[in-house]
Design an enzyme around this catalytic site. Structure first.
Site, PDB file in Angstrom:
ATOM      1  N   ARG A 170       6.829   9.030  -6.011  1.00 10.36           N
ATOM      2  CA  ARG A 170       6.802   8.342  -4.714  1.00 10.36           C
ATOM      3  C   ARG A 170       8.212   8.032  -4.220  1.00 10.36           C
ATOM      4  O   ARG A 170       8.441   7.878  -3.041  1.00 10.36           O
ATOM      5  CB  ARG A 170       6.028   7.015  -4.844  1.00 10.36           C
ATOM      6  CG  ARG A 170       4.545   7.155  -5.032  1.00 10.36           C
ATOM      7  CD  ARG A 170       3.921   5.812  -5.398  1.00 10.36           C
ATOM      8  NE  ARG A 170       4.145   4.764  -4.409  1.00 10.36           N
ATOM      9  CZ  ARG A 170       3.397   4.567  -3.317  1.00 10.36           C
ATOM     10  NH1 ARG A 170       2.375   5.358  -3.082  1.00 10.36           N
ATOM     11  NH2 ARG A 170       3.665   3.578  -2.480  1.00 10.36           N
ATOM     12  N   ARG A 174      18.171  11.415  -4.075  1.00 11.05           N
ATOM     13  CA  ARG A 174      19.008  12.106  -3.088  1.00 11.05           C
ATOM     14  C   ARG A 174      20.447  12.172  -3.555  1.00 11.05           C
ATOM     15  O   ARG A 174      20.968  11.195  -4.083  1.00 11.05           O
ATOM     16  CB  ARG A 174      19.058  11.339  -1.778  1.00 11.05           C
ATOM     17  CG  ARG A 174      17.761  11.071  -1.134  1.00 11.05           C
ATOM     18  CD  ARG A 174      18.023  10.614   0.301  1.00 11.05           C
ATOM     19  NE  ARG A 174      16.745  10.278   0.917  1.00 11.05           N
ATOM     20  CZ  ARG A 174      16.323   9.034   1.091  1.00 11.05           C
ATOM     21  NH1 ARG A 174      17.086   8.013   0.731  1.00 11.05           N
ATOM     22  NH2 ARG A 174      15.152   8.823   1.636  1.00 11.05           N
ATOM     23  N   ARG A 247      -4.593  -3.094 -11.003  1.00 14.78           N
ATOM     24  CA  ARG A 247      -3.525  -4.064 -11.195  1.00 14.78           C
ATOM     25  C   ARG A 247      -3.640  -5.110 -10.098  1.00 14.78           C
ATOM     26  O   ARG A 247      -3.916  -4.788  -8.941  1.00 14.78           O
ATOM     27  CB  ARG A 247      -2.145  -3.390 -11.112  1.00 14.78           C
ATOM     28  CG  ARG A 247      -1.874  -2.455 -12.248  1.00 14.78           C
ATOM     29  CD  ARG A 247      -1.845  -3.131 -13.586  1.00 14.78           C
ATOM     30  NE  ARG A 247      -0.647  -3.936 -13.800  1.00 14.78           N
ATOM     31  CZ  ARG A 247      -0.477  -4.728 -14.841  1.00 14.78           C
ATOM     32  NH1 ARG A 247      -1.441  -4.863 -15.755  1.00 14.78           N
ATOM     33  NH2 ARG A 247       0.648  -5.398 -14.978  1.00 14.78           N
ATOM     34  N   ARG A 278       9.493  -8.366  -8.276  1.00 18.11           N
ATOM     35  CA  ARG A 278      10.428  -8.384  -7.149  1.00 18.11           C
ATOM     36  C   ARG A 278      10.321  -9.687  -6.391  1.00 18.11           C
ATOM     37  O   ARG A 278       9.359 -10.437  -6.538  1.00 18.11           O
ATOM     38  CB  ARG A 278      10.199  -7.191  -6.212  1.00 18.11           C
ATOM     39  CG  ARG A 278       8.780  -7.008  -5.753  1.00 18.11           C
ATOM     40  CD  ARG A 278       8.608  -5.658  -5.003  1.00 18.11           C
ATOM     41  NE  ARG A 278       7.194  -5.309  -4.964  1.00 18.11           N
ATOM     42  CZ  ARG A 278       6.692  -4.143  -4.564  1.00 18.11           C
ATOM     43  NH1 ARG A 278       7.498  -3.189  -4.165  1.00 18.11           N
ATOM     44  NH2 ARG A 278       5.401  -3.927  -4.568  1.00 18.11           N
ATOM     45  N   GLU A 304       6.900 -11.924  -6.936  1.00 19.39           N
ATOM     46  CA  GLU A 304       5.698 -11.123  -7.175  1.00 19.39           C
ATOM     47  C   GLU A 304       5.519 -10.892  -8.671  1.00 19.39           C
ATOM     48  O   GLU A 304       6.432 -10.421  -9.341  1.00 19.39           O
ATOM     49  CB  GLU A 304       5.886  -9.792  -6.434  1.00 19.39           C
ATOM     50  CG  GLU A 304       4.708  -8.879  -6.493  1.00 19.39           C
ATOM     51  CD  GLU A 304       4.910  -7.639  -5.610  1.00 19.39           C
ATOM     52  OE1 GLU A 304       5.590  -7.722  -4.565  1.00 19.39           O
ATOM     53  OE2 GLU A 304       4.387  -6.586  -5.990  1.00 19.39           O
ATOM     54  N   TYR A 352      -4.304   5.394  -4.715  1.00 22.15           N
ATOM     55  CA  TYR A 352      -3.056   4.687  -4.416  1.00 22.15           C
ATOM     56  C   TYR A 352      -2.571   5.137  -3.035  1.00 22.15           C
ATOM     57  O   TYR A 352      -1.594   5.845  -2.892  1.00 22.15           O
ATOM     58  CB  TYR A 352      -2.037   5.024  -5.501  1.00 22.15           C
ATOM     59  CG  TYR A 352      -0.751   4.203  -5.533  1.00 22.15           C
ATOM     60  CD1 TYR A 352      -0.462   3.222  -4.593  1.00 22.15           C
ATOM     61  CD2 TYR A 352       0.175   4.432  -6.543  1.00 22.15           C
ATOM     62  CE1 TYR A 352       0.721   2.502  -4.663  1.00 22.15           C
ATOM     63  CE2 TYR A 352       1.359   3.712  -6.614  1.00 22.15           C
ATOM     64  CZ  TYR A 352       1.625   2.750  -5.669  1.00 22.15           C
ATOM     65  OH  TYR A 352       2.798   2.044  -5.739  1.00 22.15           O
ATOM     66  N   ASP A 354      -1.051   4.866   0.734  1.00 20.42           N
ATOM     67  CA  ASP A 354      -0.183   4.108   1.623  1.00 20.42           C
ATOM     68  C   ASP A 354      -0.948   3.871   2.917  1.00 20.42           C
ATOM     69  O   ASP A 354      -1.937   4.542   3.199  1.00 20.42           O
ATOM     70  CB  ASP A 354       1.105   4.895   1.907  1.00 20.42           C
ATOM     71  CG  ASP A 354       2.046   4.875   0.702  1.00 20.42           C
ATOM     72  OD1 ASP A 354       1.991   3.907  -0.065  1.00 20.42           O
ATOM     73  OD2 ASP A 354       2.822   5.832   0.548  1.00 20.42           O
TER      74      ASP A 354
END
Ligand code: UDP
Length: 371
Positions: A170, A174, A247, A278, A304, A352, A354
């Site tokens: 995901r 780069r 989860r 996070r 979180e 999962y 988006d």
């Protein structure tokens, strides 16, 4: 009597409801919670749009989906650039030249590529079989150890060797100086929050909140020709083919009397020891906020924490490993003989997804249904 009873007022349900209404159908949307929007729900605290169920950053490569959502909201120009904090060392995400420079002092893309190749070779990976091997073959051992392993094991509660490789794919890798987390043509957050966007989707649709479909399904079924069910699929089938793992996430949200806590919308704590995964600072999702506090002197943050889902918790992420994949497949087969019920969304399809993919799937399904 309704044509459609839609169970769940999240994105799948809201898009389906909108399209059904447009097609002249009579629709009722119900949700167990006391609000619409599902997990994209936002609420205003201290003048800040707070993402109650965690950060949602809209991004898509689909022009169709982008045009679709822009009917319901104006999107700001937020670009997701999380920072990783590993025991106080800060790294840029996703993995890019800033990350490689900070990790190895390399300066050119060639040097970075050579370093990754060398570490991949040392680890002896040819065909990655799990998340650990996939991560090392993408970014090398150092980045895996500092920025992936701890975070992933906290997030999923399983060793990286037991997780599917696709989860780490995901994230882009780069060899450029580009901190944009998503490889997406379109990106942003609805001005005024997601709740308002979903309100617009549901305009003119009858909604009943605080209603639990599964608690009284016979009575609900009697109300409509067809059901669109976006809750957990295993609960729908009384767990008859086994329980699916999810989860769950818990947020500790605080209003702080300071204008700027961490200087970024998302900081990931990638070490194993910090108990949260996070911290999000909600005001930085909104474009144009002033870090000096002339705009808003306070800030709202959410820590979180990830945990394995147990009854009573909110399910957030399906655990798409082999074992759960097989259980889901058994349920999927059951749905084939079910022509009164349509299953959709992250929980209904155990996927999962988006946000953009959920909308895409809902649109595809409504096209099939109403054309
Ligand atoms: N990930 C990681 N370190 C990070 C951020 C992400 O190892 O700092 C891994 C982790 O396994 C996570 C996956 O990448 O589950 C996908 O991250 P993404 O940000 O897409 O997850 P989401 O925002 O959906 O929770």
């Amino acid at each position: 009597m309704y044509d459609y009873l839609i169970v769940g007022a999240g994105l799948y349900g809201a898009v389906f409801a909108h399209e059904a209404k447009r097609a002249g159908k009579k629709v009722l949307v119900i949700d167990r919670r006391d609000h619409i929007g599902g997990n994209v729900y936002t609420e205003e605290i201290e003048g800040i749009q707070v993402h109650r169920y965690g950060a949602h950053i809209f991004h898509t490569n689909s022009t169709e989906v982008w045009k679709y959502v822009c009917q319901f909201a104006t999107f700001n120009r937020f670009t997701n650039s999380p920072v990783a904090n590993y025991h106080g060392e800060l790294y840029s995400l996703p993995f890019n030249m800033y990350t490689f420079n900070r990790m190895w002092n390399v300066v050119t893309p060639q040097e970075a590529a050579a370093k990754i190749e060398e570490q991949k070779k040392e680890a002896g990976i040819t065909e990655p079989k799990n998340l650990e091997e996939q991560a090392i073959s993408l970014v090398g051992t150092d980045i895996y150890e500092k920025l992936i392993k701890g975070y992933t094991e906290k997030q999923w509660g399983r060793p990286c060797t037991e997780l599917p490789a696709f989860i780490i794919k995901r994230l882009p890798v780069r060899l450029t100086f580009d901190n944009n987390y998503f490889n997406a043509l379109y990106q942003g957050i609805p001005v005024g929050g997601y709740t308002r966007m979903v309100e617009h989707m549901l305009e003119g649709v009858e909604i009943r909140l605080g209603e639990d479909y599964l608690a009284d399904r016979e009575a609900w079924n009697a109300l409509a020709e067809k059901i669109v069910y976006t809750g957990p699929i295993d609960a729908f089938y009384h767990y008859s083919a086994g329980t699916l793992a999810y989860r769950s996430v818990r947020f500790e949200t605080e209003v702080l009397d300071m204008p700027n806590f961490q200087g970024n919308a998302a900081v990931n704590y990638t070490d194993r020891e910090t108990p949260w995964t996070r911290i999000i600072e909600h005001k930085w999702f909104e474009f144009g906020r002033d870090s000096g506090g002339r705009d808003l002197p306070k800030t709202v943050i959410s820590r979180e924490y990830s945990s394995e889902w147990k009854p009573g918790d909110e399910p957030y992420y399906p655990v798409n490993d082999e074992k759960n994949g097989a259980v889901y497949e058994a349920y999927r087969r059951m749905t084939l003989s079910q022509d009164k019920v349509i299953f959709g969304g992250r929980l209904g399809e155990y996927k999962y997804y988006d946000m953009d993919r959920v909308i895409e799937a809902a649109l595809a399904r409504t096209r099939q249904e109403f054309n």
